[in-house]
Design a protein around this motif. Structure first.
Motif, PDB file in Angstrom:
ATOM      1  N   GLY A  40     -17.454  -1.627 -56.351  1.00 14.35           N
ATOM      2  CA  GLY A  40     -16.122  -2.659 -56.121  1.00 14.35           C
ATOM      3  C   GLY A  40     -16.681  -4.130 -55.668  1.00 14.35           C
ATOM      4  N   TRP A 127      -9.178   4.449 -49.716  1.00 13.96           N
ATOM      5  CA  TRP A 127     -10.390   3.864 -49.903  1.00 13.96           C
ATOM      6  C   TRP A 127     -11.387   4.825 -49.257  1.00 13.96           C
ATOM      7  N   ASN A 177      -7.216  -0.269 -53.123  1.00 16.59           N
ATOM      8  CA  ASN A 177      -8.575   0.437 -53.776  1.00 16.59           C
ATOM      9  C   ASN A 177      -8.255   1.832 -53.301  1.00 16.59           C
TER      10      ASN A 177
END
Ligand code: PLP
Length: 397
Positions: A40, A127, A177
């Motif tokens: 990311g 995440w 995320n």
């Protein structure tokens, strides 16, 4: 040897996203033409004015010395000002702790708020570092599954159904995320009010605040639900917004007594963040947003490219995300059938196959609490993106 390790570290696994990007980089260094969708991490260079500020700081003798644990005073002030500017949350610089990335900010907060036995509500897909950090604090992770069909958005009904007398904290992140989901201001208000009514703390991760598309609106929970502000900690950082992943600067903003406890903890662990990196972060949060806007426009275009490519693959459901720089296709209907002549039963196996056959590195949903999914970051150059997508489509079609 394992017996020598603490029970604490034996419970956690390495970050799968970092492991995959490290593996992709290793293969590239060996000459394999791997395309990494794993990290990311923006592919852009950090804007020049930020790098120049760091260069200037490294020439200042004061920057070669220890500085206050909670961060350079000018940076804490600038973060407070930037927070009021960008999200509308008015805070005092004394509530800000500058940390070694948002990840470290989150670690501090879990250590500060969570005791063994406390339950932490965690919407899934999540995440990868949240559950491990909660576990390291002795907390119990309570995952709350969300699906592509509901836009990967958690609801108050779900939260209420999971609440017990042991519930201490809710972890909230929008844009998210791995899904890229953006909750609406109204949903965030409802969740914030529910947390305030039930006395649950909220850790709200705002690291993707500037990456929203198609008119989706970023909203900060303590702004839209001010009643939760006294039990809310905001975590943020420069990594994603300003293409500054390697500089390692993030921060937490907490009610004063919690901020004081975070600073006590940090004073014994890392002390302050590297002064030169802090001065770079100061130039970022204080500086123009033109490059940030240009990067966002580029991600927006790439978002459509990835979404369209996956839209052409049978039995794969790939919602168009409203924020961040990830897509999270659901491949469950594609499992249990041969792919490139191999029988595949899990998303982990599918990622391994894609790495072997197509030389593309993707992260399997397992690490995000969502087996049967894949996470792709589209923060990579247009050329790499196109090449990688063509390879994925060739294998999965
Ligand atoms: N929070 C979320 C949701 C993330 O995706 C990340 C990085 O991937 C972070 C926090 C931490 O970012 P950093 O530690 O690089 O500031």
């Amino acid at each position: 040897m394992t017996a020598a390790l603490s029970a604490r570290v034996r419970q956690i696994i390495e970050s799968p996203t970092l492991a995959i990007s490290t593996e992709a980089k290793r293969l590239r260094s060996e000459g394999v033409d791997v395309i990494g969708f794993g990290a990311g991490e923006p592919d852009f260079a950090t804007p020049d004015h930020i790098v120049a500020a760091a260069r200037a700081a490294s020439d200042e003798p004061a920057m070669h010395r220890y500085s206050p644990t909670a961060g350079l005073p000018a940076l804490r002030e600038a973060i407070a000002a930037k927070t009021a500017r960008d999200s509308g949350l008015e805070v005092d610089a004394g509530q800000v702790t500058v940390t070694n990335g948002g990840k470290h900010g989150l670690f501090n907060v879990f250590q500060t708020l969570v005791d063994p036995g406390d339950e932490v509500l965690l919407p899934a897909p999540y995440w990868v570092s949240y559950p491990e950090q909660i576990t390291l604090a002795g907390g119990t992770v309570v995952p709350l599954p969300t699906t592509a069909a509901d836009g990967y958005r958690v609801t108050v009904d779900q939260l209420e159904a999971a609440r017990t007398p042991a519930t201490k904290v809710l972890v909230f992140v929008s844009p998210s995320n791995p899904t890229g989901a953006v909750q609406t201001p109204q949903q965030i208000r409802e969740i914030g009010r529910w947390a305030a009514d039930t006395g649950i703390w909220v850790i709200t991760d705002e690291i993707y605040e500037h990456l929203v598309y198609d008119g989706a609106e970023f909203a900060s929970m303590p702004v839209v639900a001010p009643e939760v502000a006294s039990r809310c900690v905001v975590v943020n950082g420069v990594a994603k917004t300003y293409a500054m992943t390697g500089w390692r600067v993030g921060w937490s903003i907490a009610p004063a007594p919690v901020a004081a406890a975070i600073n006590r903890l940090q004073s014994h662990v890392t002390s302050h963040v590297c002064n030169v990196a802090q001065r770079a972060a100061l130039a970022a949060v204080d500086g123009p947003m033109t490059q940030v806007e240009a990067m966002r426009d580029t991600y927006d275009r790439r978002r459509h490219l990835v979404h369209e490519a996956f839209g052409g693959i049978d039995d794969v459901v790939c919602p168009l995300p409203g924020g961040a720089f990830y897509v999270f296709p659901d491949v469950r209907a594609r499992l249990h059938r041969p792919v490139s002549g191999r029988r595949i039963t899990t998303s982990l196996e599918l990622c391994n196959l894609l790495l072997d056959e197509a030389e593309v590195a993707l992260v399997p949903g397992e690490g995000f609490g969502a087996p049967g999914h894949l996470r792709l970051s589209y923060a990579l150059s247009d050329e790499e993106l196109q090449k990688g997508l063509t390879r994925i489509v060739d294998v999965l079609q």
